[in-house]
Every structure is written in C-alpha cells, then in structure tokens.
Design a protein around this motif. Structure first.
Motif, PDB file in Angstrom:
ATOM      1  N   THR A   9      27.822  51.749  -9.521  1.00  0.00           N
ATOM      2  CA  THR A   9      28.719  50.846  -9.093  1.00  0.00           C
ATOM      3  C   THR A   9      29.984  51.221  -8.953  1.00  0.00           C
ATOM      4  OG1 THR A   9      27.077  49.385 -10.440  1.00  0.00           O
ATOM      5  CG2 THR A   9      29.010  48.532  -9.867  1.00  0.00           C
ATOM      6  N   TRP A  12      35.159  49.525  -4.654  1.00  0.00           N
ATOM      7  CA  TRP A  12      35.683  49.965  -3.251  1.00  0.00           C
ATOM      8  C   TRP A  12      36.977  49.879  -3.002  1.00  0.00           C
ATOM      9  CZ3 TRP A  12      33.232  54.170  -1.941  1.00  0.00           C
ATOM     10  CH2 TRP A  12      31.803  54.090  -2.226  1.00  0.00           C
ATOM     11  N   ALA A  32      31.331  49.780   6.985  1.00  0.00           N
ATOM     12  CA  ALA A  32      30.688  49.194   5.525  1.00  0.00           C
ATOM     13  C   ALA A  32      31.807  49.237   4.520  1.00  0.00           C
ATOM     14  CB  ALA A  32      29.418  49.746   5.505  1.00  0.00           C
ATOM     15  N   ARG A  36      34.506  46.697   2.299  1.00  0.00           N
ATOM     16  CA  ARG A  36      34.315  46.683   1.083  1.00  0.00           C
ATOM     17  C   ARG A  36      35.794  46.876   0.328  1.00  0.00           C
ATOM     18  NH1 ARG A  36      29.999  46.535   3.117  1.00  0.00           N
ATOM     19  NH2 ARG A  36      28.063  45.738   2.184  1.00  0.00           N
ATOM     20  N   ARG A 112      23.501  54.019  -2.380  1.00  0.00           N
ATOM     21  CA  ARG A 112      24.453  53.383  -3.640  1.00  0.00           C
ATOM     22  C   ARG A 112      24.649  52.015  -3.116  1.00  0.00           C
ATOM     23  NH1 ARG A 112      26.732  56.770  -7.546  1.00  0.00           N
ATOM     24  NH2 ARG A 112      26.196  58.951  -6.945  1.00  0.00           N
ATOM     25  N   LEU A 113      24.901  51.533  -1.881  1.00  0.00           N
ATOM     26  CA  LEU A 113      25.009  50.188  -1.254  1.00  0.00           C
ATOM     27  C   LEU A 113      23.767  49.283  -1.307  1.00  0.00           C
ATOM     28  CD1 LEU A 113      27.588  50.820   1.277  1.00  0.00           C
ATOM     29  CD2 LEU A 113      27.922  50.170  -0.895  1.00  0.00           C
ATOM     30  N   ASP A 116      23.671  45.580  -2.367  1.00  0.00           N
ATOM     31  CA  ASP A 116      25.102  45.282  -2.394  1.00  0.00           C
ATOM     32  C   ASP A 116      25.296  43.949  -1.729  1.00  0.00           C
ATOM     33  OD1 ASP A 116      27.911  46.090  -3.017  1.00  0.00           O
ATOM     34  OD2 ASP A 116      28.186  45.748  -0.977  1.00  0.00           O
ATOM     35  N   LEU A 166      21.863  46.845   4.606  1.00  0.00           N
ATOM     36  CA  LEU A 166      22.938  45.979   4.632  1.00  0.00           C
ATOM     37  C   LEU A 166      22.812  44.751   5.585  1.00  0.00           C
ATOM     38  CD1 LEU A 166      26.202  48.201   4.151  1.00  0.00           C
ATOM     39  CD2 LEU A 166      25.119  47.140   2.412  1.00  0.00           C
TER      40      LEU A 166
END
Length: 481
Positions: A9, A12, A32, A36, A112-113, A116, A166
């Motif tokens: 987590t 950003w 992206a 963020r 990782r995203l 999100d 995303l």
C-alpha cells in the motif's frame, strides 16, 4: 535492484517517481501515477518526432518529460518504474541501486495497483516460456470465456495490464502473458496459478546468461496458490517449480503429449485428458476435448492447449468449457497459418517463428517440407535444428542477412537436401523465395515459412514478413486458378 520491496500500500501523494521509457507501458504508468498524486518524471532515450508528440501530451497534464537522456537518475527519485525492455545494466538502474531506490516494471506496478479502484482484485493466471505464450494465453482466455467468466488476455500480449486492472471492466480472472523482461522487474507478483511452457536460449544479451534467463522465468511460480504448471518434456521447467517458494497446498501439474500420469494432463487416443483435477487421480481420467478441437492440431499447439487447460482447470473450470473454448479459439496471424493449397502443395506462414526453438516446433508439425528460412540470427546457431529436421526436408530456400549460417549447418548435417540461396535482402525477395520453393515442392509437401530468425534485415517486423509471404502465395494461387 529489481528485488527490493516497497510496501504494497503506497501513499503516492508527493512521491517522486521516475518512469523509464515512453511507449505501451510507460505512458499508462506515468498517467496512473500522476492521477494518484505522484510527482512523475519520464525519461526517454529517444528524441524523435513521435517521442516529442507523446511528451507534449504528458507535459500538458503536468508530468515532467526528459527526452534524449534516459541514463541519469533524476534528483529525489524514490522509485523507478521501467518499460520491460530496458536492460538491467543501464546506468539509470545502476544509479538507482547505488542510491537504494527500488525498480519496478509495469507488471509490478499493475500488481500493486490492482484493486486500487475500490473493486475486488481479479486473480491472475500467468503464462511465460520461450515460445507459445501468446497462443496459450489466448486459448486460456477463450476457455475462461466459454465458462462464463469475465476475463481478458493481457500483459505482454499487447493489452496493458495497467489498463486492465484500472479500467472500467470488473474481471473475474485475468489471463496474463509475461515475458522474462517483465518478470525480472516484478518482485512481489503472486499469481493464482502459472505455467512455464518451455525454456530455450533467448534474450541472453539482455539477461547475461541462460541461468539468469531461466531464473527470471521461474519468478512466475513464486507465491502461486493453486498450481504450478510445467512441461513434462522440458525438465528445466519442472526444476523451476521445485525451486519456487509457493503457498502451502500449491500443486505441481505437468502436461505431456503422451499418456498422462497422476497430476498431469496429456493425450490418449486423440483425446486431451486430465489426471490432475479429478477426485481420484491414481485411477481416474477426465476427458476434456479431442485433438481435432485444437486449431491447428500441430504437436506444439496441442501442448499449448494442454497448458491452457491446466490453468483453467486449476481455476475450477468445467471440462465442457475447455472443449468449447478450444473450439472457439482462432490463432493469430503468422502462427502456423494455412495460406493456400496450390497443385496439392500446402503453403503455411509461421513468420512468428523468430528463433530456433519455435522453428523446431513448426518443422515437427509436417512430414515433408520445403523450408523458407533466414533473416537476422541474433547470435543463434542452427546445427541442432537442422539435425532434427533433416529427414523432413524436401528442400530449403534461404533469404536474409544471416542465411549463410543456416546454409553451413545444412552442409554439415543435411548435405543431400537441395538448397536455394537467394543473394538478396530486398522485400521483393519473398516472391522469388515462394517461386523457388514451389519448384522444389512435390504433391503432398508443405512449403513452410519458419525463418528461425528475426525479420528486421528485410522487413519492419515478422508480421510484414508473413504478409509478404502470404501475398506471394495468393498471387501464385490466382495464376494457377
């Protein structure tokens, strides 16, 4: 460098991120991260008209772009996100390692995203290997769709993983193609299940050694939860499973073109069968599909189908969906693509066979072949390939800059096979190659474009090479009609 961890987590906001490379992965990554709240700087080696246009679009958003300087690490950088093709020994990455700055690839960033956007993150079924990745991933996606699942074929296949994780569509599962480059920069990726289809020397200039190349491929198994799928005919892939650190209960599942043992998928009397995902794998086998449901039913493509089926079954897909998905699948252009039959001779375009491993599989699919080969060898040698194929060769037509390397291997290992050496590298050479191949062919033969080489000496890419072959074949078909 590629293995340093950063918290899953990430806050950003105000984080200084350097994106290395414009293009298919770099631009979505920059957007992206900027959205963020990251402070993004894009660095790019090139400074041509296309790069300047891309830079202008990003700069309009407030993203800093440095063209013509991909070597220097911008001050205050806390993370580097790289395009997969950038080599690990580039000064930018060496500087990052010295400064203790982690380096992620586009796959790592997508991993990782995921989730999100507030939705449940879709599990990944991942595929890598030297050859067959794209076909297997597309077969897998077709099977998953036949099972009624919302899915997409993404990753190295050309559809950005970032866009998939995303975007607006909420997927049940993703079929993910991963290159060795992408896996190198993806330290925390943990797939539901994954397959390594095969291993042969490739991209060694990038990885530095075969051991490093194999190790990066093997990363796809790290942390798998249900199944690590390997090729029983390629012991190196099983070795990678043994070396992987997986979740408790994750199983090793083999695929074979022969009769399967327990915990394997294979072929019995023209039927694809499963002895891995059945109640009693010691005594039971589940019929999945017929060999004739695989398009085309060449041996290496049947292997691709078995790998796709294994991943789908690991995800709980019913046998009928495996059959229906394979029947619905249509291969991409220039992959064992039947172009035409002329005077009882079959003409097949496998321009995608850009290395010896892919060409070996292609040649094994036919009994009597007039082989069109050549191009840029990329450091390859051809003795083993020619030795294995010699008995199948009616004749050979050589094109391209490094054709002499293949000719020398033919002289050593198949001296009785007639060879036509076309001393030209212009794009028109393909028409002559097809004409000369037609002269060598007899009824029942296959004229096969499987170059075992890259195309850039004569063509923009393998697609253009395949199109030139197909155009020449169709022109001959029209003349003979």
């Amino acid at each position: 460098m590629g293995s340093q961890e950063v918290s899953s987590t990430v806050d950003w906001q105000g984080k200084h991120v350097t994106v290395a490379g414009l293009g298919v992965s770099g631009i979505p990554a920059a957007r992206a991260l900027h959205e963020r709240g990251a402070l993004v700087t894009v660095v790019n080696d090139g400074d041509d008209e296309r790069a300047r246009a891309q830079a202008a679009e990003l700069e309009a958003l407030g993203i800093t772009v440095r063209l013509g300087d991909g070597a220097t690490l911008p001050p205050s950088t806390e993370l580097v996100v790289t395009a997969p093709g950038w080599q690990p020994d580039k000064p930018l990455f060496l500087a990052a390692a010295e400064a203790g700055v982690p380096v992620w690839g586009d796959v790592e960033l997508a991993w990782r995203l995921r989730g999100d956007n507030g939705r449940k993150a879709a599990p990944w079924l991942a595929v890598t290997g030297t050859n067959g990745k794209t076909t297997t991933v597309r077969m897998l996606a077709s099977i998953l769709q036949a099972a009624g699942l919302r899915t997409a074929a993404v990753g190295n296949i050309g559809v950005s993983l970032l866009d998939a994780v995303l975007g607006e569509t909420e997927y049940d599962v993703l079929a993910v193609e991963l290159s060795s480059y992408q896996l190198h920069w993806a330290p925390s990726l943990r797939a539901h299940s994954a397959a390594v289809l095969n291993l042969a020397p490739d991209h060694l200039d990038w990885h530095g050694s075969m051991a490093a190349y194999a190790a990066d491929k093997g990363r796809v198994y790290e942390g798998n939860t249900v199944a690590c799928v390997y090729n029983a005919a390629d012991p190196a892939t099983e070795d990678l499973v043994r070396e992987a650190d997986v979740e408790e209960g994750c199983r090793a599942i083999g695929f074979t073109l022969g009769a399967p043992g327990p915990s394997q998928l294979g072929v019995v009397d023209g039927i694809l069968v499963d002895r891995a995902f059945v109640a009693n794998r010691q005594k039971q086998a589940q019929e999945l599909a017929e060999v004739t449901d695989v398009n085309p039913p060449a041996p290496h493509n049947i292997a691709n189908a078995l790998a796709a089926a294994a991943l789908a079954r690991a995800f709980g897909v019913e046998p009928a969906a495996v059959r229906d998905g394979l029947r619905a699948f249509r291969p991409d252009a220039h992959r064992i693509e039947h172009v035409a039959d002329i005077d009882e001779v079959r003409y097949v375009d496998d321009s995608k066979a850009t290395n010896t491993h892919a060409t070996e599989a292609s040649l094994a699919a036919y009994d009597s072949i007039v082989w069109i080969a050549g191009g840029l060898a990329k450091g390859a040698t051809f003795d083993e390939l020619v030795t294995g194929a010699a008995k199948r060769l009616r004749g050979v037509v050589l094109i391209g800059a490094d054709r002499a390397l293949i000719r020398e291997a033919l002289t050593r290992h198949a001296p009785e096979v007639p060879v036509v050496d076309l001393d030209r590298t212009d794009t028109g050479a393909m028409s002559e190659a097809v004409a000369r191949a037609a002269e060598l062919a007899r009824p029942g033969d296959t004229v096969l474009l499987a170059p075992a080489c890259a195309s850039m000496d004569m063509f923009t890419n393998y697609n253009k090479r395949g199109e030139a072959f197909a155009d020449a074949v169709r022109a001959r078909a029209d003349e003979s009609a």
